[in-house]
Write a protein that holds these residues in place. Structure first.
Motif, PDB file in Angstrom:
ATOM      1  N   ASP A 319      -6.705   7.967   7.130  1.00 40.06           N
ATOM      2  CA  ASP A 319      -5.328   7.754   6.682  1.00 40.06           C
ATOM      3  C   ASP A 319      -5.138   6.357   6.105  1.00 40.06           C
ATOM      4  OD1 ASP A 319      -2.758   9.147   6.470  1.00 40.06           O
ATOM      5  OD2 ASP A 319      -2.011   7.479   7.681  1.00 40.06           O
ATOM      6  N   TYR A 320      -5.847   5.360   6.641  1.00 38.26           N
ATOM      7  CA  TYR A 320      -5.790   4.030   6.021  1.00 38.26           C
ATOM      8  C   TYR A 320      -6.316   4.079   4.585  1.00 38.26           C
ATOM      9  CZ  TYR A 320      -4.890   1.854  10.605  1.00 38.26           C
ATOM     10  OH  TYR A 320      -4.337   1.469  11.804  1.00 38.26           O
ATOM     11  N   VAL A 321      -7.374   4.852   4.375  1.00 41.33           N
ATOM     12  CA  VAL A 321      -7.922   4.986   3.013  1.00 41.33           C
ATOM     13  C   VAL A 321      -6.890   5.627   2.092  1.00 41.33           C
ATOM     14  CG1 VAL A 321      -9.727   6.025   1.592  1.00 41.33           C
ATOM     15  CG2 VAL A 321     -10.308   5.113   3.838  1.00 41.33           C
ATOM     16  N   ARG A 322      -6.212   6.644   2.591  1.00 38.95           N
ATOM     17  CA  ARG A 322      -5.155   7.293   1.787  1.00 38.95           C
ATOM     18  C   ARG A 322      -4.076   6.294   1.402  1.00 38.95           C
ATOM     19  NH1 ARG A 322      -0.174   9.084   2.583  1.00 38.95           N
ATOM     20  NH2 ARG A 322      -0.238   8.533   4.796  1.00 38.95           N
ATOM     21  N   GLN A 323      -3.631   5.506   2.378  1.00 41.15           N
ATOM     22  CA  GLN A 323      -2.612   4.497   2.094  1.00 41.15           C
ATOM     23  C   GLN A 323      -3.120   3.461   1.093  1.00 41.15           C
ATOM     24  OE1 GLN A 323      -1.166   2.707   5.745  1.00 41.15           O
ATOM     25  NE2 GLN A 323      -1.063   4.684   6.795  1.00 41.15           N
ATOM     26  N   ALA A 324      -4.360   3.027   1.280  1.00 37.31           N
ATOM     27  CA  ALA A 324      -4.938   2.014   0.384  1.00 37.31           C
ATOM     28  C   ALA A 324      -5.037   2.547  -1.033  1.00 37.31           C
ATOM     29  CB  ALA A 324      -6.321   1.602   0.896  1.00 37.31           C
ATOM     30  N   LEU A 325      -5.458   3.799  -1.169  1.00 37.43           N
ATOM     31  CA  LEU A 325      -5.588   4.399  -2.497  1.00 37.43           C
ATOM     32  C   LEU A 325      -4.224   4.517  -3.170  1.00 37.43           C
ATOM     33  CD1 LEU A 325      -7.268   5.698  -4.700  1.00 37.43           C
ATOM     34  CD2 LEU A 325      -7.242   7.849  -3.396  1.00 37.43           C
ATOM     35  N   TYR A 326      -3.221   4.927  -2.424  1.00 40.11           N
ATOM     36  CA  TYR A 326      -1.878   5.040  -3.001  1.00 40.11           C
ATOM     37  C   TYR A 326      -1.353   3.665  -3.418  1.00 40.11           C
ATOM     38  CZ  TYR A 326       2.749   7.074  -3.785  1.00 40.11           C
ATOM     39  OH  TYR A 326       3.915   7.503  -4.369  1.00 40.11           O
ATOM     40  N   MET A 327      -1.565   2.662  -2.568  1.00 38.46           N
ATOM     41  CA  MET A 327      -1.145   1.302  -2.922  1.00 38.46           C
ATOM     42  C   MET A 327      -1.864   0.806  -4.170  1.00 38.46           C
ATOM     43  SD  MET A 327       1.152  -0.628  -1.400  1.00 38.46           S
ATOM     44  CE  MET A 327       0.550  -2.305  -1.617  1.00 38.46           C
ATOM     45  N   GLY A 328      -3.170   1.069  -4.239  1.00 41.48           N
ATOM     46  CA  GLY A 328      -3.933   0.657  -5.409  1.00 41.48           C
ATOM     47  C   GLY A 328      -3.413   1.315  -6.674  1.00 41.48           C
ATOM     48  N   LYS A 329      -3.095   2.602  -6.572  1.00 36.42           N
ATOM     49  CA  LYS A 329      -2.568   3.318  -7.735  1.00 36.42           C
ATOM     50  C   LYS A 329      -1.211   2.755  -8.156  1.00 36.42           C
ATOM     51  CE  LYS A 329      -3.017   7.918  -7.669  1.00 36.42           C
ATOM     52  NZ  LYS A 329      -3.890   8.405  -8.757  1.00 36.42           N
ATOM     53  N   ILE A 330      -0.349   2.471  -7.187  1.00 37.35           N
ATOM     54  CA  ILE A 330       0.950   1.863  -7.514  1.00 37.35           C
ATOM     55  C   ILE A 330       0.734   0.570  -8.298  1.00 37.35           C
ATOM     56  CG2 ILE A 330       2.996   0.715  -6.576  1.00 37.35           C
ATOM     57  CD1 ILE A 330       2.835   2.595  -4.175  1.00 37.35           C
ATOM     58  N   CYS A 331      -0.160  -0.271  -7.808  1.00 33.60           N
ATOM     59  CA  CYS A 331      -0.389  -1.575  -8.456  1.00 33.60           C
ATOM     60  C   CYS A 331      -0.998  -1.410  -9.847  1.00 33.60           C
ATOM     61  CB  CYS A 331      -1.284  -2.446  -7.575  1.00 33.60           C
ATOM     62  SG  CYS A 331      -0.505  -2.987  -6.039  1.00 33.60           S
ATOM     63  N   ALA A 332      -1.928  -0.463  -9.996  1.00 32.67           N
ATOM     64  CA  ALA A 332      -2.557  -0.240 -11.299  1.00 32.67           C
ATOM     65  C   ALA A 332      -1.542   0.262 -12.321  1.00 32.67           C
ATOM     66  CB  ALA A 332      -3.716   0.749 -11.158  1.00 32.67           C
ATOM     67  N   TYR A 333      -0.716   1.217 -11.925  1.00 32.61           N
ATOM     68  CA  TYR A 333       0.316   1.727 -12.834  1.00 32.61           C
ATOM     69  C   TYR A 333       1.364   0.649 -13.117  1.00 32.61           C
ATOM     70  CZ  TYR A 333      -1.343   6.572 -12.843  1.00 32.61           C
ATOM     71  OH  TYR A 333      -2.081   7.725 -13.024  1.00 32.61           O
ATOM     72  N   ALA A 334       1.647  -0.170 -12.117  1.00 31.85           N
ATOM     73  CA  ALA A 334       2.587  -1.276 -12.321  1.00 31.85           C
ATOM     74  C   ALA A 334       2.054  -2.225 -13.388  1.00 31.85           C
ATOM     75  CB  ALA A 334       2.819  -2.024 -11.013  1.00 31.85           C
ATOM     76  N   GLN A 335       0.760  -2.518 -13.335  1.00 31.55           N
ATOM     77  CA  GLN A 335       0.176  -3.390 -14.351  1.00 31.55           C
ATOM     78  C   GLN A 335       0.219  -2.749 -15.725  1.00 31.55           C
ATOM     79  OE1 GLN A 335      -3.733  -4.791 -13.214  1.00 31.55           O
ATOM     80  NE2 GLN A 335      -2.895  -6.225 -11.712  1.00 31.55           N
ATOM     81  N   GLY A 336      -0.127  -1.466 -15.811  1.00 30.58           N
ATOM     82  CA  GLY A 336      -0.108  -0.790 -17.106  1.00 30.58           C
ATOM     83  C   GLY A 336       1.277  -0.731 -17.716  1.00 30.58           C
ATOM     84  N   PHE A 337       2.273  -0.383 -16.905  1.00 27.30           N
ATOM     85  CA  PHE A 337       3.635  -0.296 -17.434  1.00 27.30           C
ATOM     86  C   PHE A 337       4.226  -1.679 -17.712  1.00 27.30           C
ATOM     87  CE2 PHE A 337       3.260   4.112 -16.569  1.00 27.30           C
ATOM     88  CZ  PHE A 337       4.228   4.744 -17.331  1.00 27.30           C
ATOM     89  N   THR A 338       3.769  -2.699 -16.991  1.00 23.51           N
ATOM     90  CA  THR A 338       4.171  -4.063 -17.333  1.00 23.51           C
ATOM     91  C   THR A 338       3.593  -4.459 -18.690  1.00 23.51           C
ATOM     92  OG1 THR A 338       4.370  -4.753 -15.022  1.00 23.51           O
ATOM     93  CG2 THR A 338       3.999  -6.491 -16.641  1.00 23.51           C
ATOM     94  N   GLN A 339       2.362  -4.015 -18.956  1.00 21.50           N
ATOM     95  CA  GLN A 339       1.765  -4.286 -20.269  1.00 21.50           C
ATOM     96  C   GLN A 339       2.565  -3.584 -21.368  1.00 21.50           C
ATOM     97  OE1 GLN A 339      -2.444  -3.638 -20.361  1.00 21.50           O
ATOM     98  NE2 GLN A 339      -2.706  -4.537 -22.391  1.00 21.50           N
ATOM     99  N   TYR A 340       3.014  -2.363 -21.102  1.00 21.70           N
ATOM    100  CA  TYR A 340       3.892  -1.689 -22.061  1.00 21.70           C
ATOM    101  C   TYR A 340       5.164  -2.506 -22.295  1.00 21.70           C
ATOM    102  CZ  TYR A 340       1.239   2.725 -21.660  1.00 21.70           C
ATOM    103  OH  TYR A 340       0.267   3.689 -21.700  1.00 21.70           O
ATOM    104  N   LYS A 341       5.796  -2.915 -21.218  1.00 23.14           N
ATOM    105  CA  LYS A 341       7.084  -3.606 -21.310  1.00 23.14           C
ATOM    106  C   LYS A 341       6.952  -4.933 -22.057  1.00 23.14           C
ATOM    107  CE  LYS A 341      11.021  -5.185 -18.530  1.00 23.14           C
ATOM    108  NZ  LYS A 341      11.108  -6.552 -19.086  1.00 23.14           N
ATOM    109  N   MET A 342       5.971  -5.741 -21.660  1.00 26.14           N
ATOM    110  CA  MET A 342       5.833  -7.065 -22.257  1.00 26.14           C
ATOM    111  C   MET A 342       5.418  -6.988 -23.722  1.00 26.14           C
ATOM    112  SD  MET A 342       4.166  -9.173 -19.030  1.00 26.14           S
ATOM    113  CE  MET A 342       4.244 -10.781 -19.861  1.00 26.14           C
ATOM    114  N   THR A 343       4.555  -6.037 -24.056  1.00 25.46           N
ATOM    115  CA  THR A 343       4.138  -5.878 -25.453  1.00 25.46           C
ATOM    116  C   THR A 343       5.272  -5.311 -26.293  1.00 25.46           C
ATOM    117  OG1 THR A 343       1.866  -5.496 -24.703  1.00 25.46           O
ATOM    118  CG2 THR A 343       2.398  -4.866 -26.960  1.00 25.46           C
TER     119      THR A 343
END
Length: 467
Positions: A319-343
């Motif tokens: 379950d820790y792995v599940r949480q870590a994976l979800y957190m990682g995905k949130i952060c990765a998508y946050a970075q991608g959509f921030t790149q959309y926004k800033m560009t």
């Protein structure tokens, strides 16, 4: 009878796009530089309204006006060659659509060149691979909106459909469509690497079998991690090698390739000061994987942690792995959509972030359950600075960061490389830090280079004689 649309480039993607168009009622003309691929497609036809041409002028003249030509060839010089061969036979108002993975700056150059001739040019991001091309991909069109509207009836028909809505929406001017596809691929790189790291922990640290891990991924795909990549990972882990009978994953060489779009994403973010550390680490992970011979040698020379590993409770740590994976995905998508926004702000593109999230729900490789939540976040707050601070994801990070911290710390102590999970935690902690250590960096820069600095308490620019 004249054809309603033409397709140039009949590799797997181009052929499937043509078949998709024909299945949706379009009269499709097809052409390929070499005859073999055209003949191969013709052999597969079973009454579809597709007409092959072996001469490019005849191909162009077969199309109703304004002509609509969809190009599916390799990015780079091949696109320029196709465009150059088409222009002599086109008229003002005709439209060329580039459906390949072109760099968005190349798309803008071609757009400008063709606009001066009165020819419309659309850079169209396509995601979904060969299956998506045939059954419905996610489509990201960029260029002049009035040009897009002339081809929209076709593009929206061939796109994936989710809840009755096409996964196709006008993205923005000039190269915006190909830019959105480029960053989509960067997010994809990060998402794939995060999943690979979760798999590594489950197998190497928890000692689970491939079959057990497949069961875990199948379970995860029933909940909030539900996504195409999680789904296919479970299927991959189930696959047996026909030669050895072992899991196929165990005989696949651990050297990952890449076609450039992930690299372009990182370069663009670096050039414009946009933090995409997780995406970039996923790219570096592929690079280091290519050093297979060096890594095999290094394994015989370099040692890892000497401390013995304590036994971990499997259910708790899964379950820790599940949480870590979800957190990682949130952060990765946050970075991608921030790149959309800033560009978008940099180029005045006005990218529709809530709509981009929605078109990613079907057809494309990064389709995932939580894209609905991302879309809603931008619907509620169109100028949202970062997904991490939207109420839903802020609450999730409060609940799940503990899992990410535990997995990263245990991985480090165990000598397991976690480039993207570690980068996710670093990004999260950096972003939530109101006062960072950059003040020391500024002082150092001013000391050795008189680069000046600003103060917290007084406006203005300052320099100190440090010696």
């Amino acid at each position: 009878m004249l054809q309603t649309i033409g397709v140039i480039g009949l590799g797997v993607m181009g052929s499937n796009i043509a078949l998709n168009m024909a299945s949706k009622g379009e009269q499709v003309a097809v052409y390929n530089y070499t005859r073999d691929l055209t003949d191969k497609l013709v052999q597969k036809l079973e009454g579809q309204s597709i007409t092959p041409y072996y001469d490019i002028e005849a191909f162009v003249q077969s199309l109703e006006t304004p002509r609509k030509i969809f190009v599916m060839v390799t990015a780079g010089k091949a696109i320029d060659s196709v465009v150059s061969s088409l222009v002599p036979f086109l008229e003002e108002g005709d439209i060329i659509m580039d459906g390949g993975n072109s760099h968005y700056e190349d798309t803008e150059r071609r757009y400008d060149e063709l606009k001066s001739k009165g020819i419309g040019y659309l850079g169209i991001g396509i995601s979904g691979g060969e299956v998506g091309a045939l059954t419905g991909p996610a489509i990201m069109p960029g260029g002049d909106k009035n040009v897009y509207e002339k081809v929209a009836p076709i593009l929206t028909k061939i796109a994936a459909q989710v809840e009755g809505e096409p996964c196709c929406v006008y993205i923005g001017p000039k190269g915006a469509g190909h830019f959105v596809k480029m960053v989509h691929n960067g997010i994809e790189y990060a998402d794939m690497q995060l999943i690979a790291e979760a798999y590594t922990f489950l197998r190497e640290r928890l000692g689970l079998s491939v079959e057990e891990i497949a069961d875990i991924f199948e379970t995860w795909n029933q909940g909030e991690l539900k996504s195409y990549l999680i789904e296919i990972t479970a299927e991959i882990l189930r696959k047996k090698d026909e030669i050895t009978g072992s899991p196929l994953i165990d005989v696949i060489l651990d050297k990952a390739g890449q076609k450039g779009t992930g690299k372009w994403t990182s370069i663009q973010s670096i050039d414009n000061g946009i933090p995409t550390s997780i995406i970039t680490e996923s790219l570096f992970a592929r690079y280091i994987s290519s050093l297979k011979e060096e890594r095999v040698l290094a394994e015989t020379i370099l040692t890892g942690p000497n401390e013995g590993q304590q036994n971990l409770d499997k259910n708790e740590w899964v379950d820790y792995v599940r949480q870590a994976l979800y957190m990682g995905k949130i952060c990765a998508y946050a970075q991608g959509f921030t790149q959309y926004k800033m560009t978008s702000e940099l180029y005045n593109w006005n990218l529709p972030l809530k709509d981009i999230a929605l078109i990613f729900r079907g057809g494309c490789i990064i389709r995932a359950k939580f894209l609905n939540i991302i879309s809603e976040a931008y619907k509620v707050q169109p100028n949202l600075a970062n997904l991490l601070i939207s109420p839903y994801f802020a609450e999730k990070s409060k609940d799940y960061q503990n899992g990410l911290r535990k997995i990263v710390c245990e991985g480090v102590q165990s000598g397991i490389s976690f480039p993207c999970l570690s980068a996710s935690l670093t990004y999260f902690d950096s972003y939530r830090t109101g006062i960072s250590n950059a003040n020391l960096l500024q002082a150092q820069r001013d000391y050795f280079g008189a680069h000046t600095y600003e103060r917290r308490d007084v406006e203005g620019t300052f320099h100190t004689n440090w010696q």
